[in-house]
Design a protein around this motif. Structure first.
Motif, mmCIF file in Angstrom:
data_model
loop_
_atom_site.group_PDB
_atom_site.id
_atom_site.type_symbol
_atom_site.label_atom_id
_atom_site.label_comp_id
_atom_site.label_asym_id
_atom_site.label_seq_id
_atom_site.Cartn_x
_atom_site.Cartn_y
_atom_site.Cartn_z
ATOM 1 N N GLY A 1 14.515 34.126 37.282
ATOM 2 C CA GLY A 1 14.413 34.363 35.855
ATOM 3 C C GLY A 1 15.274 35.501 35.344
ATOM 4 O O GLY A 1 15.565 35.557 34.141
ATOM 5 N N ARG A 2 15.683 36.406 36.219
ATOM 6 C CA ARG A 2 16.517 37.532 35.781
ATOM 7 C C ARG A 2 17.939 37.470 36.356
ATOM 8 O O ARG A 2 18.708 38.419 36.247
ATOM 9 C CB ARG A 2 15.845 38.849 36.150
ATOM 10 N N SER B 1 22.902 28.834 36.772
ATOM 11 C CA SER B 1 22.173 28.868 35.499
ATOM 12 C C SER B 1 20.698 29.177 35.709
ATOM 13 O O SER B 1 19.855 28.830 34.874
ATOM 14 C CB SER B 1 22.328 27.519 34.765
ATOM 15 N N GLY C 1 16.754 24.503 37.790
ATOM 16 C CA GLY C 1 16.158 24.510 36.463
ATOM 17 C C GLY C 1 14.690 24.140 36.435
ATOM 18 O O GLY C 1 14.010 24.340 35.423
ATOM 19 N N ALA D 1 18.731 31.685 35.361
ATOM 20 C CA ALA D 1 17.954 32.431 34.362
ATOM 21 C C ALA D 1 17.452 31.547 33.229
ATOM 22 O O ALA D 1 16.522 31.929 32.519
ATOM 23 C CB ALA D 1 18.795 33.576 33.799
ATOM 24 N N ARG D 2 18.051 30.385 33.053
ATOM 25 C CA ARG D 2 17.605 29.494 31.979
ATOM 26 C C ARG D 2 16.470 28.567 32.430
ATOM 27 O O ARG D 2 15.991 27.744 31.651
ATOM 28 C CB ARG D 2 18.784 28.673 31.444
ATOM 29 N N ALA D 3 16.045 28.716 33.680
ATOM 30 C CA ALA D 3 14.927 27.911 34.177
ATOM 31 C C ALA D 3 13.625 28.460 33.603
ATOM 32 O O ALA D 3 13.286 29.615 33.845
ATOM 33 C CB ALA D 3 14.887 27.946 35.699
ATOM 34 N N PRO D 4 12.868 27.661 32.856
ATOM 35 C CA PRO D 4 11.635 28.175 32.256
ATOM 36 C C PRO D 4 10.452 28.141 33.222
ATOM 37 O O PRO D 4 10.354 27.245 34.062
ATOM 38 C CB PRO D 4 11.395 27.217 31.075
ATOM 39 N N ARG E 1 21.252 22.019 26.117
ATOM 40 C CA ARG E 1 22.706 22.055 25.891
ATOM 41 C C ARG E 1 23.460 21.524 27.095
ATOM 42 O O ARG E 1 24.444 20.787 26.957
ATOM 43 C CB ARG E 1 23.143 23.483 25.578
ATOM 44 N N ALA F 1 20.391 23.500 33.066
ATOM 45 C CA ALA F 1 19.040 24.049 33.014
ATOM 46 C C ALA F 1 18.477 24.115 31.601
ATOM 47 O O ALA F 1 17.380 24.620 31.418
ATOM 48 C CB ALA F 1 19.013 25.445 33.643
ATOM 49 N N ASP F 2 19.212 23.620 30.615
ATOM 50 C CA ASP F 2 18.672 23.554 29.263
ATOM 51 C C ASP F 2 19.234 22.326 28.554
ATOM 52 O O ASP F 2 20.071 21.596 29.102
ATOM 53 C CB ASP F 2 18.935 24.841 28.474
#
Length: 359
Positions: free
Chosen positions: A264-265, A334, A246, A336-339, A228, A225-226
């Motif tokens: 998101g949380r 993952s 993501g 929470a890493r989804a924008p 990295r 999701a990012d």
């Protein structure tokens, strides 16, 4: 740009082979792949996706027409490989119906009779649409269908959750393997539903093992999701990545607000693999319904697609009322890493960030 590393060269070779500018694929999520999301990913240079499990041929055609009218990019169409008809147990289904009454409206016995669309007709619709890719989950396509795909020049991307499945898919003619780690949100792609909750292999172990076992390109899926995550997957041997959760907070996904906000949380430990929604194992947010269904005194879920039919009224009511505690809120670990930003922006940032790490 500096000379590409072998890792980047592999990814760029995959892009050239499939008409992409970035090695990022939208995961084909049934019910969560509206045309605007695929169009945004494709405009950014990635591959869009249609999770067509529940779509009849006319709906597949309409989805394809809308995407092609809105962008020139490519997309995959994905189907579940159907299994044998489920064994029915009236007493067990009645126990599930009684359990579901705690979370939603009364469920009629006939609700369990629901069936997905005709698979052969769906396959014909996909061949007629001539997408960039046809992908599979839950097993291997019949040889005759694979031959017809090949004759039309349509690559087959097969999802695998174990090395054994990946090798079988390559032997059956798959042009690429989607290695799905247990971190992935939504349904587990295991060929055998009885093993979906047993053969739980994380992506960091699965991906390099699959890369070493097959000769075709491997696409990494699950928990990415990012930037990295994208870079790590490519370093471990992937030629591309496939991202679902993501991208679910992007406005083009049109997710219910309660679900999007919860992603998101969500911490990694806030998800569970459950069969309580459909009868097939999938990773979802651990809401009140999912936790109750995992309790020792809860009834065993009915097999797919019976459980899906039985839970339909509850799921519909939860979505209509924005009630997260009963909602079928699929989520990877993952999440929470989804924008919560436009999808094209997210795809570009993922690839730019990954390249900065890899160069």
């Amino acid at each position: 740009m500096a000379e590409a590393s072998p890792v980047l060269t592999r990814a760029l070779d995959f892009c050239r082979a499939h008409g992409l500018r970035v090695p990022i694929l939208l995961a084909p999520m049934a019910g969560a792949c509206p045309p605007p999301l695929s169009m945004a990913v494709a405009r950014a240079g990635g591959l869009g996706a249609c999770g067509a499990l529940l779509m009849r041929p006319d709906a597949i055609g309409a989805w394809v027409s809308e995407v092609r009218a809105g962008c020139e990019g490519g997309f995959q169409i994905n189907f579940w490989v159907p299994g044998p008809p489920p064994a029915r147990d009236v007493a067990a289904e009645d126990a599930v119906r009684a359990f579901l009454r705690r979370f939603g409206p009364e469920v009629a016995r006939e609700a369990g009779d629901a069936r997905p669309p005709d698979f052969a007709a769906q396959c014909e619709a996909a061949l007629e649409a001539r997408p960039s890719v046809i992908s599979s989950i839950m097993g291997l396509y019949p040889p005759a269908f694979v031959e017809r795909m090949k004759a039309r020049g349509i690559p087959w991307f097969a999802t695998a959750t174990t090395v054994t499945e990946a090798v079988a898919a390559e032997e059956a003619g798959a042009d690429a393997i989607v290695a799905q780690g247990m971190e992935a949100g939504g349904h587990r792609g295991a060929f055998d539903p009885a093993k979906a909750e047993v053969d739980l292999v994380g992506l960091f172990s699965l991906l390099p093992a699959v890369v070493d076992a097959v000769k075709v390109p491997v696409i990494a899926a699950g928990g990415i999701a990012d930037a990295r995550g994208v870079a790590a997957a490519l370093i471990l041997g992937a030629s591309a990545v496939e991202i679902g959760t993501g991208l679910l907070r992007c406005p083009e996904a049109k997710l219910p607000r309660a679900w999007a906000d919860a992603l998101g949380r969500s911490l990694p430990e806030h998800t569970l693999v459950t069969r309580a929604f459909s009868g097939r194992a999938g990773r979802a947010l651990a809401n009140a319904y999912v936790r109750a269904a995992a309790a020792p005194d809860a009834p065993e879920p009915a097999p797919y697609p019976v459980q899906r039919g039985l839970s339909q009224a509850m799921r519909d009511a939860a979505t209509a009322n924005g009630d997260l505690d009963r909602m079928q809120a699929w989520a990877g670990q993952s999440a929470a890493r989804a924008p919560a930003r436009p999808a094209a922006e997210v795809v570009r940032d993922l690839w730019d960030g990954a390249q900065s790490i890899l160069l």
